[in-house]
Write an enzyme that holds these catalytic residues in place. Sequence first.
Site, PDB file in Angstrom:
ATOM      1  N   ASP A 112       3.028   1.997  -4.921  1.00 42.07           N
ATOM      2  CA  ASP A 112       2.844   2.366  -6.453  1.00 42.07           C
ATOM      3  C   ASP A 112       3.667   3.368  -6.825  1.00 42.07           C
ATOM      4  OD1 ASP A 112       0.888   3.794  -5.725  1.00 42.07           O
ATOM      5  OD2 ASP A 112      -0.629   2.987  -7.204  1.00 42.07           O
ATOM      6  N   GLU A 137       0.952  -1.055  -0.087  1.00 46.59           N
ATOM      7  CA  GLU A 137      -0.099  -0.072  -0.017  1.00 46.59           C
ATOM      8  C   GLU A 137       0.890   1.420   0.097  1.00 46.59           C
ATOM      9  OE1 GLU A 137      -2.927   0.263  -1.209  1.00 46.59           O
ATOM     10  OE2 GLU A 137      -3.797  -1.103   0.471  1.00 46.59           O
ATOM     11  N   ASP A 174      -4.335   1.265  -9.346  1.00 50.48           N
ATOM     12  CA  ASP A 174      -5.665   1.149  -9.666  1.00 50.48           C
ATOM     13  C   ASP A 174      -5.913   0.839 -10.809  1.00 50.48           C
ATOM     14  OD1 ASP A 174      -5.505   1.487  -6.724  1.00 50.48           O
ATOM     15  OD2 ASP A 174      -6.639   3.578  -6.976  1.00 50.48           O
ATOM     16  N   TYR A 217      -3.004  12.825   0.728  1.00 49.82           N
ATOM     17  CA  TYR A 217      -2.446  11.808  -0.211  1.00 49.82           C
ATOM     18  C   TYR A 217      -1.359  12.313  -0.809  1.00 49.82           C
ATOM     19  CZ  TYR A 217      -1.964   8.107  -3.977  1.00 49.82           C
ATOM     20  OH  TYR A 217      -1.303   7.207  -4.803  1.00 49.82           O
ATOM     21  N   GLU A 230      -6.581  11.570 -13.602  1.00 47.15           N
ATOM     22  CA  GLU A 230      -6.879  11.823 -12.319  1.00 47.15           C
ATOM     23  C   GLU A 230      -5.684  12.935 -11.787  1.00 47.15           C
ATOM     24  OE1 GLU A 230      -7.537   9.182  -8.354  1.00 47.15           O
ATOM     25  OE2 GLU A 230      -8.251   8.214 -10.285  1.00 47.15           O
ATOM     26  N   GLY A 279     -16.327   5.641  -2.632  1.00 49.72           N
ATOM     27  CA  GLY A 279     -15.534   5.995  -1.275  1.00 49.72           C
ATOM     28  C   GLY A 279     -15.301   5.083  -0.459  1.00 49.72           C
TER      29      GLY A 279
HETATM   30  C1  GLA Z   1      -4.985   5.006  -4.033  1.00 42.08           C
HETATM   31  C2  GLA Z   1      -4.183   5.381  -5.220  1.00 42.08           C
HETATM   32  C3  GLA Z   1      -3.244   4.314  -5.747  1.00 42.08           C
HETATM   33  C4  GLA Z   1      -2.340   3.819  -4.597  1.00 42.08           C
HETATM   34  C5  GLA Z   1      -3.334   3.769  -3.440  1.00 42.08           C
HETATM   35  C6  GLA Z   1      -2.429   3.383  -1.987  1.00 42.08           C
HETATM   36  O1  GLA Z   1      -6.024   4.035  -4.198  1.00 42.08           O
HETATM   37  O2  GLA Z   1      -5.032   5.597  -6.397  1.00 42.08           O
HETATM   38  O3  GLA Z   1      -2.333   4.671  -6.823  1.00 42.08           O
HETATM   39  O4  GLA Z   1      -1.357   4.796  -4.131  1.00 42.08           O
HETATM   40  O5  GLA Z   1      -4.124   4.668  -2.827  1.00 42.08           O
HETATM   41  O6  GLA Z   1      -1.923   2.059  -2.104  1.00 42.08           O
END
Ligand code: GLA
Length: 373
Positions: free
Chosen positions: A22, A19, A157, A207, A145, A107
């Site tokens: 990426d 997690e 994702d 984030y 995005e 969400g």
């Molecule tokens: C979100 C982002 C992904 C990844 C996750 C955390 O889902 O879109 O790219 O960074 O958070 O792993």
Amino acid sequence: MDRSEIIVKSPGRINLIGEHIDYNQGWVLPAAIDKHMFLTFRKNGSKNHCSIISDDFGETLSLNLEQLEKSDKGWHNYLIGVLFEIHERSAGLEGFECHIRSEIPVGSGVSSSAALECGFAFGLNSLFGLKLSNLELVQIGQSAEHRYVGTKCGIMDQFASVQGKAGHLIHLDCLTLDFEYIPMDLGDHCILLLNTNVAHDLATGAYNERRQECETSLDLLARTYGIEKSFREVRPHMLETVGTHLGIKAYKRCTYVIAEIARVSEAVKALKENDLKKLGELLYKTHEGLSILYEVSCPELDFLVRLAKSEPLILGARMMGGGFGGCTLNLIHKKAVPAFVERAKVAYESEFGNSLSHFQTVPGDGTALSQTS
Ligand code: GLA
């Protein structure tokens, strides 16, 4: 004019482990899931006019392809962003109608956003014969995005949503984009998602802030040690030496990243050796890191993971996705599911006065054309 319609079925995703890795040049282990967004497309014969109806938002978005400006409504920007990105790569877009229905809870941390971006791009690619590759569709979703929604997300994702394969996890190298499908055979166990129903808003900055903190730290580490700019090159002793210059927050973020990169390899090994106990332990460790070091959890998620630890038939659990809400992922014995869900609902509702929802999921196929909507 061809008025025939096409239907696209685009899945959400889970991530078993890896997690916030990426965008930190590591490996991740996601899968597309068996919950989808259905998008029905038809050409409307116009040059530039598009209308997109969303059942979930109960709204229609009307657009001119020549005027793709950002909207103040969140869901619009995923679509406008995709149109803009396609426009940059291909001249083949014309007017169309699109109808969207979703069975993916928004969400909840299973990336309804990637399902939307990739399903939308996939559908337009098919409708207008644009000849964009799967990888381009993935990149279109991610760039939309970044540029229109404002979340500097990684590629996991979108990749999982497009490239998913039933019964398999995707062991994805986020630096080279090489990947390998790994069968997910959990025997008597299954994946149970508990949805906190707390909405996260990645775009609000936490984030992007994490991403920035990691990038700045990596710059310093790479300059100091003359290594390639990738967290996979960073060894714990390097972090210890440079630590005082990073500041405590950045030091914690990097400590998490290095440990999580190692955990993904251990998880792949555990899966290949069918060692679910080990896999479960890794999931708990990931949660601890995300909560204490990366600081992307929240009281609701921590509560559910603590509850999972009190259930002997759960091997491991952790928050999943960007964080600050969404789901926990639980590796649980199938026979324990009904009683645990019941117990978790009662406990969660009495603690937070909020309802808890749940669903079991298995890895499904990636975005594809469908016969039904
Ligand atoms: C979100 C982002 C992904 C990844 C996750 C955390 O889902 O879109 O790219 O960074 O958070 O792993």
